[in-house]
Write an enzyme that holds these catalytic residues in place. Structure first.
Site, PDB file in Angstrom:
ATOM      1  N   ALA A   1      10.655   2.964   6.366  1.00  0.00           N
ATOM      2  CA  ALA A   1      10.194   1.602   6.690  1.00  0.00           C
ATOM      3  C   ALA A   1      10.622   1.239   8.109  1.00  0.00           C
ATOM      4  CB  ALA A   1      10.726   0.616   5.662  1.00  0.00           C
ATOM      5  N   ARG A   2      11.788   0.642   8.246  1.00  0.00           N
ATOM      6  CA  ARG A   2      12.342   0.286   9.551  1.00  0.00           C
ATOM      7  C   ARG A   2      13.857   0.437   9.501  1.00  0.00           C
ATOM      8  NH1 ARG A   2       7.825   0.669  11.028  1.00  0.00           N
ATOM      9  NH2 ARG A   2       6.631  -0.699  12.425  1.00  0.00           N
TER      10      ARG A   2
ATOM     11  N   ALA B   1       6.612   9.526  10.536  1.00  0.00           N
ATOM     12  CA  ALA B   1       5.990   9.591   9.211  1.00  0.00           C
ATOM     13  C   ALA B   1       4.497   9.291   9.261  1.00  0.00           C
ATOM     14  CB  ALA B   1       6.684   8.630   8.249  1.00  0.00           C
ATOM     15  N   ALA B   2       4.118   8.344  10.093  1.00  0.00           N
ATOM     16  CA  ALA B   2       2.709   7.933  10.142  1.00  0.00           C
ATOM     17  C   ALA B   2       1.875   8.800  11.073  1.00  0.00           C
ATOM     18  CB  ALA B   2       2.604   6.483  10.595  1.00  0.00           C
TER      19      ALA B   2
ATOM     20  N   ASP C   1      10.180  -5.791  -5.980  1.00  0.00           N
ATOM     21  CA  ASP C   1       9.361  -6.502  -5.010  1.00  0.00           C
ATOM     22  C   ASP C   1       9.204  -7.928  -5.517  1.00  0.00           C
ATOM     23  OD1 ASP C   1       7.348  -7.637  -3.416  1.00  0.00           O
ATOM     24  OD2 ASP C   1       6.380  -5.708  -3.089  1.00  0.00           O
TER      25      ASP C   1
ATOM     26  N   ASP D   1      13.413   8.235   8.548  1.00  0.00           N
ATOM     27  CA  ASP D   1      12.476   8.431   9.643  1.00  0.00           C
ATOM     28  C   ASP D   1      12.680   7.383  10.729  1.00  0.00           C
ATOM     29  OD1 ASP D   1      10.106   9.690  10.820  1.00  0.00           O
ATOM     30  OD2 ASP D   1       9.035   7.853  10.289  1.00  0.00           O
TER      31      ASP D   1
ATOM     32  N   HIS E   1      10.741   8.891  13.660  1.00  0.00           N
ATOM     33  CA  HIS E   1       9.750   7.828  13.414  1.00  0.00           C
ATOM     34  C   HIS E   1       8.342   8.419  13.485  1.00  0.00           C
ATOM     35  CE1 HIS E   1       9.274   3.184  13.610  1.00  0.00           C
ATOM     36  NE2 HIS E   1       8.312   3.737  12.870  1.00  0.00           N
TER      37      HIS E   1
ATOM     38  N   ARG F   1       0.817  -1.219   0.000  1.00  0.00           N
ATOM     39  CA  ARG F   1       0.000   0.000   0.000  1.00  0.00           C
ATOM     40  C   ARG F   1       0.851   1.269   0.000  1.00  0.00           C
ATOM     41  NH1 ARG F   1      -3.564  -3.034   3.217  1.00  0.00           N
ATOM     42  NH2 ARG F   1      -5.760  -2.953   2.562  1.00  0.00           N
TER      43      ARG F   1
ATOM     44  N   GLU G   1      15.943   2.990  18.611  1.00  0.00           N
ATOM     45  CA  GLU G   1      15.093   4.167  18.781  1.00  0.00           C
ATOM     46  C   GLU G   1      14.642   4.303  20.230  1.00  0.00           C
ATOM     47  OE1 GLU G   1      13.167   4.114  14.266  1.00  0.00           O
ATOM     48  OE2 GLU G   1      11.869   3.782  16.000  1.00  0.00           O
TER      49      GLU G   1
END
Length: 324
Positions: free
Chosen positions: A229-230, A280-281, A171, A254, A278, A151, A259
């Site tokens: 992402a991570r 972004a969301a 991907d 991010d 972290h 997504r 962390e």
């Protein structure tokens, strides 16, 4: 009554869904202590969890727990083997934050290309003449490799394409091409072509340190690496060496492997690294959507209507805990 335990701050709209639901008791611990969490988990049937990683013992004492509903998408703070052993289902807020993260990735790209942190500091330090030496670049015409095409990757691709960039995608699970992008067969092939690489994949055993020294060496000199992402997907030790060689020239991220980072983390003091916490969301809109989706997933689970799209893990039927 079914007890739903909600940890850490969440938007009130999700809490309201739970508080007004019949036969549900919502317990919200906005700033919980460890002992308080363990005590409440003992009789909770549903846990709504943000990024906090709970010790194994807390789960093992939660004898009634049937569902962990993630306030977010990633599940690297959960042990699926443990969830299997305990018969606990895991749900995610899969449709809640992809726009926010995609936009944040674009923001990081533009900050890197336009050298915004350096330009900002130049003005503040009265170094106005630096404007002639920033080396800013345009996104239009750049080749952008999207690593991971779920997504968030798809939302990012549609937006970066609108800037006139050419989108490549790596991907291994790609089955369709909804954004009219150009798939590449191997990650190495994509890295060698891309001016910009943007990461949009989960942190798993397969993706841990995916961008190691060998793959970072495949990146083009002067390229830009963006990570929303991570942190564990990028080998940060190898990255430091790669930045010294300008492959990539800028890391805009991010997320970090640890962390929050320690004060002596070498990434913190580099002008070729752009950092956000972290976040972004965590737009206002996404925070509300995640809270509501996490709550709705809990209610859907109770009614037997949890969507497969929102189900990250389901234990085998013989191990799944019943409500009786």
């Amino acid at each position: 009554m079914v007890k739903v335990l909600v940890l850490d701050p969440v938007h009130e709209s999700g809490l309201d869904l739970l508080r007004t639901a019949p036969d549900v008791t919502c317990v919200h611990l906005a700033e919980p202590k460890d002992a308080e969490i363990v005590r409440h988990m003992a009789d909770a049937e549903i846990l709504i969890l943000r990024g906090r990683k709970l010790p194994r013992g807390a789960f093992e004492q939660a004898q009634k727990l049937r569902l962990v509903s993630r306030h977010g998408v990633g599940c690297d703070n959960l042990d699926f083997d443990l969830m299997q052993d305990l018969g606990v289902t895991v749900a995610v807020a899969a449709d809640s934050n992809y726009v926010s993260v995609a936009e944040h990735a674009i923001a990081l790209i533009l900050a890197g290309l336009k050298r915004l942190p350096v330009a900002d500091e130049a003005v503040r330090s009265a170094n106005w003449s630096l404007r002639d030496h920033l080396g800013a670049r345009e996104l239009q015409g750049a080749k952008v490799l999207v690593v991971g095409f779920g997504r968030i990757g798809q939302a990012f691709a549609s937006r970066v394409s609108a800037f006139g960039a050419q989108c490549l995608v790596y991907d291994p699970f790609l089955t369709s091409n909804p954004c009219n992008v150009t798939p590449v067969e191997t990650l190495e092939d994509g890295l060698a072509q891309a001016d910009i690489v943007s990461l949009h994949l989960p942190n798993t055993a397969e993706t841990a340190n995916l961008l190691d020294a060998a793959r970072l060496a495949q990146m083009r000199p002067g390229s830009l690496l963006v990570n929303t992402a991570r942190g564990g997907i990028v080998d940060e030790g190898a990255l430091l060496e790669a930045l010294n060689k300008r492959c990539p020239a800028i890391y805009a991220t991010d997320v970090l492997a640890s962390e929050p980072p320690s004060p002596d983390d070498p990434l913190l003091n580099r002008p070729d690294v752009i950092l956000t916490p972290h976040s972004a969301a965590m737009t206002r809109e996404a925070a509300q959507r995640m809270s509501e989706r996490a709550a709705q997933n809990a209610l859907d689970f109770l009614s037997g209507e949890l969507s497969p799209e929102m189900t990250a893990f389901r234990p085998s039927e013989t191990l799944a805990r019943s409500s009786h």
